[in-house]
Motif scaffolding. Sequence first.
Motif, PDB file in Angstrom:
ATOM      1  N   HIS A 121       0.801  -1.217   0.000  1.00 44.99           N
ATOM      2  CA  HIS A 121       0.000   0.000   0.000  1.00 44.99           C
ATOM      3  C   HIS A 121       0.836   1.271   0.000  1.00 44.99           C
ATOM      4  CE1 HIS A 121      -4.011  -2.000   1.422  1.00 44.99           C
ATOM      5  NE2 HIS A 121      -3.494  -2.553   0.346  1.00 44.99           N
ATOM      6  N   ASN A 122       2.091   1.224   0.476  1.00 44.31           N
ATOM      7  CA  ASN A 122       2.949   2.403   0.337  1.00 44.31           C
ATOM      8  C   ASN A 122       3.231   2.687  -1.135  1.00 44.31           C
ATOM      9  OD1 ASN A 122       3.913   1.269   3.256  1.00 44.31           O
ATOM     10  ND2 ASN A 122       4.114   3.502   3.159  1.00 44.31           N
ATOM     11  N   GLN A 123       3.417   1.627  -1.916  1.00 42.14           N
ATOM     12  CA  GLN A 123       3.633   1.787  -3.351  1.00 42.14           C
ATOM     13  C   GLN A 123       2.383   2.344  -4.033  1.00 42.14           C
ATOM     14  OE1 GLN A 123       4.518  -1.887  -5.374  1.00 42.14           O
ATOM     15  NE2 GLN A 123       4.679  -0.920  -7.385  1.00 42.14           N
ATOM     16  N   ILE A 124       1.216   1.834  -3.652  1.00 42.50           N
ATOM     17  CA  ILE A 124      -0.037   2.330  -4.218  1.00 42.50           C
ATOM     18  C   ILE A 124      -0.234   3.802  -3.861  1.00 42.50           C
ATOM     19  CG2 ILE A 124      -2.549   2.089  -4.181  1.00 42.50           C
ATOM     20  CD1 ILE A 124      -2.159  -0.895  -3.638  1.00 42.50           C
ATOM     21  N   LEU A 125       0.082   4.162  -2.620  1.00 42.26           N
ATOM     22  CA  LEU A 125      -0.049   5.552  -2.176  1.00 42.26           C
ATOM     23  C   LEU A 125       0.880   6.466  -2.974  1.00 42.26           C
ATOM     24  CD1 LEU A 125      -1.013   7.789  -0.313  1.00 42.26           C
ATOM     25  CD2 LEU A 125       0.611   6.967   1.420  1.00 42.26           C
ATOM     26  N   THR A 126       2.112   6.033  -3.206  1.00 47.45           N
ATOM     27  CA  THR A 126       3.055   6.831  -3.989  1.00 47.45           C
ATOM     28  C   THR A 126       2.523   7.082  -5.388  1.00 47.45           C
ATOM     29  OG1 THR A 126       4.956   6.002  -2.745  1.00 47.45           O
ATOM     30  CG2 THR A 126       5.397   6.886  -4.937  1.00 47.45           C
ATOM     31  N   TYR A 127       1.945   6.051  -5.985  1.00 50.12           N
ATOM     32  CA  TYR A 127       1.370   6.182  -7.320  1.00 50.12           C
ATOM     33  C   TYR A 127       0.190   7.156  -7.291  1.00 50.12           C
ATOM     34  CZ  TYR A 127       0.387   4.567 -12.077  1.00 50.12           C
ATOM     35  OH  TYR A 127       0.218   4.488 -13.437  1.00 50.12           O
ATOM     36  N   GLY A 128      -0.625   7.068  -6.234  1.00 50.34           N
ATOM     37  CA  GLY A 128      -1.761   7.965  -6.106  1.00 50.34           C
ATOM     38  C   GLY A 128      -1.345   9.418  -5.942  1.00 50.34           C
ATOM     39  N   CYS A 129      -0.273   9.654  -5.190  1.00 55.81           N
ATOM     40  CA  CYS A 129       0.230  11.020  -5.008  1.00 55.81           C
ATOM     41  C   CYS A 129       0.661  11.624  -6.338  1.00 55.81           C
ATOM     42  CB  CYS A 129       1.405  11.034  -4.036  1.00 55.81           C
ATOM     43  SG  CYS A 129       0.966  10.733  -2.333  1.00 55.81           S
ATOM     44  N   GLN A 130       1.331  10.816  -7.143  1.00 54.60           N
ATOM     45  CA  GLN A 130       1.768  11.307  -8.440  1.00 54.60           C
ATOM     46  C   GLN A 130       0.577  11.622  -9.331  1.00 54.60           C
ATOM     47  OE1 GLN A 130       5.061  12.019  -9.231  1.00 54.60           O
ATOM     48  NE2 GLN A 130       3.955  13.080 -10.868  1.00 54.60           N
ATOM     49  N   ARG A 131      -0.453  10.780  -9.270  1.00 54.45           N
ATOM     50  CA  ARG A 131      -1.654  11.049 -10.063  1.00 54.45           C
ATOM     51  C   ARG A 131      -2.319  12.357  -9.632  1.00 54.45           C
ATOM     52  NH1 ARG A 131      -5.626   7.969 -12.599  1.00 54.45           N
ATOM     53  NH2 ARG A 131      -3.849   6.714 -13.335  1.00 54.45           N
ATOM     54  N   LEU A 132      -2.397  12.578  -8.322  1.00 53.42           N
ATOM     55  CA  LEU A 132      -3.005  13.812  -7.818  1.00 53.42           C
ATOM     56  C   LEU A 132      -2.245  15.024  -8.328  1.00 53.42           C
ATOM     57  CD1 LEU A 132      -4.943  15.405  -6.009  1.00 53.42           C
ATOM     58  CD2 LEU A 132      -3.389  14.953  -4.083  1.00 53.42           C
ATOM     59  N   ARG A 133      -0.927  14.985  -8.246  1.00 51.04           N
ATOM     60  CA  ARG A 133      -0.127  16.132  -8.700  1.00 51.04           C
ATOM     61  C   ARG A 133      -0.273  16.347 -10.198  1.00 51.04           C
ATOM     62  NH1 ARG A 133       3.950  13.695  -4.622  1.00 51.04           N
ATOM     63  NH2 ARG A 133       3.638  15.074  -2.828  1.00 51.04           N
ATOM     64  N   ASN A 134      -0.331  15.259 -10.954  1.00 52.88           N
ATOM     65  CA  ASN A 134      -0.507  15.384 -12.399  1.00 52.88           C
ATOM     66  C   ASN A 134      -1.874  15.984 -12.737  1.00 52.88           C
ATOM     67  OD1 ASN A 134       2.008  14.287 -12.867  1.00 52.88           O
ATOM     68  ND2 ASN A 134       1.247  12.231 -13.305  1.00 52.88           N
ATOM     69  N   LYS A 135      -2.898  15.574 -12.000  1.00 52.24           N
ATOM     70  CA  LYS A 135      -4.242  16.054 -12.314  1.00 52.24           C
ATOM     71  C   LYS A 135      -4.383  17.551 -12.046  1.00 52.24           C
ATOM     72  CE  LYS A 135      -7.976  13.842 -12.167  1.00 52.24           C
ATOM     73  NZ  LYS A 135      -8.076  13.499 -13.594  1.00 52.24           N
ATOM     74  N   LEU A 136      -3.618  18.081 -11.118  1.00 52.21           N
ATOM     75  CA  LEU A 136      -3.669  19.513 -10.870  1.00 52.21           C
ATOM     76  C   LEU A 136      -3.208  20.311 -12.087  1.00 52.21           C
ATOM     77  CD1 LEU A 136      -2.393  19.914  -7.207  1.00 52.21           C
ATOM     78  CD2 LEU A 136      -4.722  20.130  -8.040  1.00 52.21           C
ATOM     79  N   GLU A 137      -2.432  19.675 -12.960  1.00 56.96           N
ATOM     80  CA  GLU A 137      -1.893  20.376 -14.118  1.00 56.96           C
ATOM     81  C   GLU A 137      -2.907  20.531 -15.246  1.00 56.96           C
ATOM     82  OE1 GLU A 137       1.745  18.720 -15.482  1.00 56.96           O
ATOM     83  OE2 GLU A 137       2.635  18.572 -13.494  1.00 56.96           O
TER      84      GLU A 137
END
Length: 248
Positions: free
Chosen positions: A150-166
């Motif tokens: 789940h730490n790996q899944i969370l890291t992937y989710g954080c990157q998605r969130l930052r990308n979506k802000l763009e």
Amino acid sequence: MPGKLQKKAADPVIAEDLADFKVGVDNVIFSVDTEQNRLLVLLVMRPESPFIGAWSLPGTLVRCGESLEDAAYRVLSEKIRVNNLYLEQLYTFGDPHRDPREAASAFGVRYLSVSYFALVRFADAELIADGVSGIAWYPLSRVPKLAFDHNQILTYGCQRLRNKLEYSPVAFDVLPEQFTLGDLYQLYMTVLGEDFSDYSNFRTRLLKLGFLQDTGHKTSRGAGRPASLYRFDPEAFEALKDKPMVFI
């Protein structure tokens, strides 16, 4: 024929080599505490094995006749009450041995996780503690070692969130209907880091895009002069929805 590559015949598929899969969903549920400028993720403490007592992302195995999306929404409804919710599928995690139950299975069962990404408004979210030993919003900087991968899944989710802000208006899902440009800037700094843009440049470029509507009202905070209140105009954003947000 000499020098010609010979095509190797594919190995025959043997029934015993085919994996038997169980499918789960794990939700990465983010929120932003705009008062303390913290990016938060929702964690639950597992009440059963494997990883009993460990923190994890909210998840479940998919039931018979249940779609993946329905399972994701079921998990959300069991853990949180919220009026507005943004949810999308994130990624599928299926590395062998990601779940210790695989080793204990006499039938070679594999456990896949189809992860979902959610963003909720912090002030409107009510946590539900039924069926779990603990449930809490964790600041991203203080997330412990989580169960499974789940730490790996969370890291992937954080990157998605930052990308979506763009390229999407997802930030406005967690702001109140009326907000100042300072509120919006602080949200972006909380998610992307303090060095993503200076405020003056952010303000100038943002207003030129034309999808923020000045309400004509102002708000006073502290000793500074009153700040204008804006609202997001989704119709004006339509022309920009496929373009990167140039103020990032």
